[in-house]
Design a protein around this motif. Structure first.
Motif, mmCIF file in Angstrom:
data_model
loop_
_atom_site.group_PDB
_atom_site.id
_atom_site.type_symbol
_atom_site.label_atom_id
_atom_site.label_comp_id
_atom_site.label_asym_id
_atom_site.label_seq_id
_atom_site.Cartn_x
_atom_site.Cartn_y
_atom_site.Cartn_z
ATOM 1 N N LEU A 147 0.944 -1.223 0.037
ATOM 2 C CA LEU A 147 0.024 0.166 -0.045
ATOM 3 C C LEU A 147 0.958 1.135 0.008
ATOM 4 O O LEU A 147 0.237 2.359 -0.189
ATOM 5 N N LYS A 148 2.124 1.081 0.419
ATOM 6 C CA LYS A 148 2.799 2.382 0.654
ATOM 7 C C LYS A 148 3.014 3.434 -0.670
ATOM 8 O O LYS A 148 3.044 4.560 -0.381
ATOM 9 N N VAL A 149 2.960 3.021 -1.805
ATOM 10 C CA VAL A 149 2.815 3.777 -2.964
ATOM 11 C C VAL A 149 1.581 4.547 -3.500
ATOM 12 O O VAL A 149 1.574 5.006 -4.195
ATOM 13 N N LEU A 150 0.385 3.935 -2.815
ATOM 14 C CA LEU A 150 -0.884 4.505 -3.145
ATOM 15 C C LEU A 150 -1.162 5.835 -2.370
ATOM 16 O O LEU A 150 -0.882 5.930 -1.163
ATOM 17 N N GLN A 151 -2.100 6.380 -2.933
ATOM 18 C CA GLN A 151 -2.583 7.556 -2.385
ATOM 19 C C GLN A 151 -3.975 7.439 -1.680
ATOM 20 O O GLN A 151 -4.896 7.201 -2.292
ATOM 21 N N ILE A 152 -4.030 6.864 -0.329
ATOM 22 C CA ILE A 152 -5.051 6.508 0.513
ATOM 23 C C ILE A 152 -5.363 7.699 1.565
ATOM 24 O O ILE A 152 -4.450 7.997 2.477
ATOM 25 N N HIS A 153 -6.365 8.315 1.519
ATOM 26 C CA HIS A 153 -6.775 9.153 2.649
ATOM 27 C C HIS A 153 -7.520 8.548 3.426
ATOM 28 O O HIS A 153 -8.341 7.934 3.639
ATOM 29 N N VAL A 154 -7.228 9.191 4.841
ATOM 30 C CA VAL A 154 -7.778 8.535 5.920
ATOM 31 C C VAL A 154 -8.063 9.739 7.032
ATOM 32 O O VAL A 154 -7.477 10.598 7.174
ATOM 33 N N THR A 155 -9.525 9.518 7.385
ATOM 34 C CA THR A 155 -10.042 10.563 8.472
ATOM 35 C C THR A 155 -10.749 9.310 9.289
ATOM 36 O O THR A 155 -11.206 8.297 9.203
ATOM 37 N N THR A 156 -10.802 10.072 10.769
ATOM 38 C CA THR A 156 -11.535 9.264 11.753
ATOM 39 C C THR A 156 -12.340 10.278 12.508
ATOM 40 O O THR A 156 -12.054 11.286 12.818
ATOM 41 N N THR A 157 -13.468 9.616 12.790
ATOM 42 C CA THR A 157 -14.511 10.345 13.705
ATOM 43 C C THR A 157 -15.137 9.270 14.499
ATOM 44 O O THR A 157 -15.520 8.297 14.123
ATOM 45 N N ASP A 158 -15.024 9.561 15.522
ATOM 46 C CA ASP A 158 -15.492 8.548 17.028
ATOM 47 C C ASP A 158 -15.107 7.414 16.761
ATOM 48 O O ASP A 158 -15.649 6.542 16.926
#
Length: 136
Positions: A84-95
């Motif tokens: 996965l390290k070369v991929l553009q993955i956006h991460v957000t967290t809510t609760d």
């Protein structure tokens, strides 16, 4: 008025005045005591409300800080994963719920990103909006 009555008046009048002043002071002291009690009660209520409000703010702030820490940890795990390290993955967290978004090169990458995120401590669930590049 006899001498006896004059002396009685001289002694009785100041005594009466002192007694009346004492009653007035007692009433004033009682009123003051009630006023103090009411003020203490109001202050206690206000303090309790302030504590509750501060607790709620701390809880919200703690949740935000936990979410931020989860997001950072998930991003670090994704970057540390060779697949996965070369991929553009956006991460957000809510609760505690992690949201993944972006484009990846395969369904395997989507599955792996979800697996990595689910493995992070304090993650309640993972929602993926990842899509495979070029897939329509």
């Amino acid at each position: 008025m006899t001498l006896f009555h004059k002396r009685l008046a001289i002694v009785a009048f100041p005594a009466l005045m002192l007694a009346m002043a004492g009653f007035a002071q007692a009433a004033t002291a009682e009123d003051a005591g009630k006023s103090i009690d009411q003020t203490v009660e109001k202050t206690g209520t206000t303090m309790d409300e302030a504590k509750e409000s501060a607790g709620e703010r701390t809880e919200k702030t703690g949740s935000y800080m936990d979410d931020s820490a989860i997001t950072t940890k998930v991003k670090a795990e994704i970057l540390g994963d060779p697949m996965l390290k070369v991929l553009q993955i956006h991460v957000t967290t809510t609760d505690g719920v992690v949201y993944l978004s972006g484009e990846v090169d395969s369904q395997q990458s989507i599955d792996r990103a979800k697996e990595v995120a689910e493995g992070v401590k304090h993650v309640k669930s993972v929602t993926s909006a990842l899509v495979v590049k070029g897939a329509k």
